[in-house]
Write a protein that holds these residues in place. Sequence first.
Motif, PDB file in Angstrom:
ATOM      1  N   GLY A 166      58.769  46.258  23.622  1.00 21.26           N
ATOM      2  CA  GLY A 166      60.183  46.436  23.876  1.00 21.26           C
ATOM      3  C   GLY A 166      60.654  45.398  24.878  1.00 21.26           C
ATOM      4  O   GLY A 166      60.028  45.210  25.910  1.00 21.26           O
ATOM      5  N   GLN A 167      61.743  44.682  24.542  1.00 16.00           N
ATOM      6  CA  GLN A 167      62.306  43.679  25.442  1.00 16.00           C
ATOM      7  C   GLN A 167      63.823  43.737  25.323  1.00 16.00           C
ATOM      8  O   GLN A 167      64.357  44.026  24.256  1.00 16.00           O
ATOM      9  CB  GLN A 167      61.821  42.274  25.084  1.00 16.00           C
ATOM     10  N   GLN A 168      64.502  43.457  26.440  1.00 16.26           N
ATOM     11  CA  GLN A 168      65.958  43.437  26.425  1.00 16.26           C
ATOM     12  C   GLN A 168      66.452  42.261  27.252  1.00 16.26           C
ATOM     13  O   GLN A 168      66.093  42.120  28.422  1.00 16.26           O
ATOM     14  CB  GLN A 168      66.534  44.744  26.970  1.00 16.26           C
TER      15      GLN A 168
ATOM     16  N   GLY B 270      68.479  35.963  27.137  1.00 17.72           N
ATOM     17  CA  GLY B 270      69.381  36.942  26.544  1.00 17.72           C
ATOM     18  C   GLY B 270      69.337  36.994  25.042  1.00 17.72           C
ATOM     19  O   GLY B 270      70.227  37.570  24.408  1.00 17.72           O
ATOM     20  N   SER B 271      68.277  36.420  24.420  1.00 19.12           N
ATOM     21  CA  SER B 271      68.240  36.311  22.965  1.00 19.12           C
ATOM     22  C   SER B 271      67.593  37.497  22.279  1.00 19.12           C
ATOM     23  O   SER B 271      67.582  37.558  21.051  1.00 19.12           O
ATOM     24  CB  SER B 271      67.494  35.037  22.558  1.00 19.12           C
ATOM     25  N   ILE B 272      67.040  38.462  23.008  1.00 16.82           N
ATOM     26  CA  ILE B 272      66.364  39.595  22.381  1.00 16.82           C
ATOM     27  C   ILE B 272      67.066  40.897  22.746  1.00 16.82           C
ATOM     28  O   ILE B 272      67.356  41.155  23.914  1.00 16.82           O
ATOM     29  CB  ILE B 272      64.878  39.663  22.794  1.00 16.82           C
ATOM     30  N   ASP B 273      67.332  41.698  21.720  1.00 10.89           N
ATOM     31  CA  ASP B 273      67.861  43.052  21.881  1.00 10.89           C
ATOM     32  C   ASP B 273      66.884  44.028  21.245  1.00 10.89           C
ATOM     33  O   ASP B 273      66.251  43.723  20.231  1.00 10.89           O
ATOM     34  CB  ASP B 273      69.219  43.202  21.196  1.00 10.89           C
ATOM     35  N   THR B 274      66.766  45.218  21.818  1.00  9.39           N
ATOM     36  CA  THR B 274      65.917  46.267  21.264  1.00  9.39           C
ATOM     37  C   THR B 274      66.761  47.489  20.927  1.00  9.39           C
ATOM     38  O   THR B 274      67.552  47.947  21.756  1.00  9.39           O
ATOM     39  CB  THR B 274      64.806  46.652  22.261  1.00  9.39           C
TER      40      THR B 274
ATOM     41  N   VAL C 293      59.059  52.869  30.171  1.00  8.80           N
ATOM     42  CA  VAL C 293      58.164  52.513  31.279  1.00  8.80           C
ATOM     43  C   VAL C 293      57.871  51.025  31.220  1.00  8.80           C
ATOM     44  O   VAL C 293      57.617  50.478  30.145  1.00  8.80           O
ATOM     45  CB  VAL C 293      56.843  53.308  31.206  1.00  8.80           C
ATOM     46  N   ASN C 294      57.880  50.348  32.392  1.00 13.11           N
ATOM     47  CA  ASN C 294      57.581  48.921  32.387  1.00 13.11           C
ATOM     48  C   ASN C 294      56.144  48.657  32.821  1.00 13.11           C
ATOM     49  O   ASN C 294      55.350  49.576  33.047  1.00 13.11           O
ATOM     50  CB  ASN C 294      58.579  48.152  33.265  1.00 13.11           C
TER      51      ASN C 294
ATOM     52  N   VAL D 163      67.175  46.007  31.279  1.00 16.10           N
ATOM     53  CA  VAL D 163      67.446  44.596  31.052  1.00 16.10           C
ATOM     54  C   VAL D 163      66.363  43.785  31.752  1.00 16.10           C
ATOM     55  O   VAL D 163      66.553  43.223  32.821  1.00 16.10           O
ATOM     56  CB  VAL D 163      68.853  44.218  31.539  1.00 16.10           C
ATOM     57  N   ALA D 164      65.186  43.794  31.167  1.00 14.99           N
ATOM     58  CA  ALA D 164      64.015  43.103  31.702  1.00 14.99           C
ATOM     59  C   ALA D 164      62.987  43.019  30.592  1.00 14.99           C
ATOM     60  O   ALA D 164      63.155  43.594  29.517  1.00 14.99           O
ATOM     61  CB  ALA D 164      63.439  43.858  32.913  1.00 14.99           C
ATOM     62  N   GLU D 165      61.893  42.313  30.833  1.00 19.81           N
ATOM     63  CA  GLU D 165      60.888  42.117  29.813  1.00 19.81           C
ATOM     64  C   GLU D 165      59.791  43.172  29.917  1.00 19.81           C
ATOM     65  O   GLU D 165      59.526  43.720  30.975  1.00 19.81           O
ATOM     66  CB  GLU D 165      60.276  40.725  29.956  1.00 19.81           C
ATOM     67  N   PHE D 166      59.149  43.416  28.772  1.00 22.56           N
ATOM     68  CA  PHE D 166      57.941  44.218  28.676  1.00 22.56           C
ATOM     69  C   PHE D 166      58.172  45.679  29.039  1.00 22.56           C
ATOM     70  O   PHE D 166      57.717  46.162  30.067  1.00 22.56           O
ATOM     71  CB  PHE D 166      56.813  43.639  29.551  1.00 22.56           C
ATOM     72  N   TRP D 167      58.874  46.355  28.168  1.00 20.93           N
ATOM     73  CA  TRP D 167      59.028  47.800  28.297  1.00 20.93           C
ATOM     74  C   TRP D 167      58.428  48.461  27.074  1.00 20.93           C
ATOM     75  O   TRP D 167      58.586  47.978  25.962  1.00 20.93           O
ATOM     76  CB  TRP D 167      60.505  48.198  28.378  1.00 20.93           C
TER      77      TRP D 167
END
Length: 477
Positions: free
Chosen positions: A388-390, A395-399, A418-419, A448-452
């Motif tokens: 999961g990434q947002q 800003g190119s990835i939406d989940t 959870v991150n 709004v962060a990476e690796f969730w």
Amino acid sequence: MLLWTRVLALTGFCVAVVAPPASAQGASTWFLAEGANNANFAQDILIGNPSSKSVTVTLTLLPQSDAITPTLVKTFTMAPTSRLTVNLSKDFKLNGSSSARVSAVVSGTSTPADIVVERTMFFGGDLPLGSRGGLNSPGAHNASGVTAAAPRWTLAEGATGAFEAFVLVANPNPSATRVRATYLTGTGQVLVSEQEAMAQGRVTFWPRAEHPALASAEFSTEIESLTAGNSVVAERAMYFDGFRSGHDALGVTAASTTWHFAEGFTGGNAATAFETFLLLANTGVVDSRVTVDYLLDTGGVVSRTYNVPARQRFTVWVDDEGRTFDTRLAASAFGIRITASAPIVAERAMYWGTPSAADPTTPSFPWVEGHATAGITAPEARWAFAEGQQNTYGGSIDTFFLLANPQSVPVKVRATFVNNLGEGIVRDVCLPAHSRTTVWAANYPELVAEFWWFDAYYDYWEEGQVFAHVLRIGDDL
């Protein structure tokens, strides 16, 4: 990119009672049939630890015979409620194609520990070894692992002509395995290929190269181990637009008279249009009468019945159903419930791109991107996602998480995000009866962060259950 949201006014009410959740997607050993890391592909393996204990993870590569694999086995320690990203270039120096096996134990013990495993591959750009893909990769696809090998697999989707299709088969056994691929076309023609997978390795079937009749065709694939006692794992990858776009899906181990999908969408907005296809494989020897119920996000249900001939593949273009059968399927979001008179296998594929001039509700070809997945045979009370990434990669990835409730009662969903630091949030969502709901990670600033990774627990009223599918709109990086 998709930067809009659909707002659903929930009707009715949700009542939650305490009930033990069913386990879905939790196991201590996982297998990934597809995998490659070279000048054209970059691969990450995503591992989620949902427990309150530290776990030790062992990742073993199962390479193709021509792969360069200086490291085959590596171990990692994961903190409680955390997420781990393993890059096969950085961590394994892999150059070539390889399947993988991932297993976990409670740290310091031999006790198996449940984890969640997925794989993401980037492709189509300048990907020197060591790259993780990203903005220089126009395409990507993702799939979950599977928790056990099996002697037989079925892949309902498969197409050549505008596509390149590959079937990837992992052999996790300590001895070589003879593998048979049987292709069931939409015209009733049946074609067969065989290969031998080396011990602890993998093989690739390339239908177009194996049979002239599959140079441009639609087909389903049956994969069978011909070596007694040796089970295998199968996936299928398809690419289009010169390998700039593509998708991947797991096989399933048995046909069923019921299938469910949480995601489906037609229409779009001024910038992006979608189309949805259902791919149905009848692997049996009798025709199957198949009823498809489309569970609209407005709460309505559209039903349609099809005849799927024996030993054939059948395609339903849902957008065209919205034009010719029921306009409620035009510009609509929906889940899907399938019932069949004889067992079949079902997948769903979706594509999106610039709206065509002739029909703004349909994307023009070549599509920007697509994704595909097999259905599930029954709803579950609990789901987990390792990836999961947002708003990453500039800003190119939406989940998006797609939740469908096929029951006649509302269902309350509790989602825990959870991150990789073990931090996260909990949110509740109410799903009306016979409906589908979209959860967009961008609506939660904390994500709004990476690796969730995502874990959803479903409190259910009168034993209501739901099913879920994760859609990462960001494959076109």
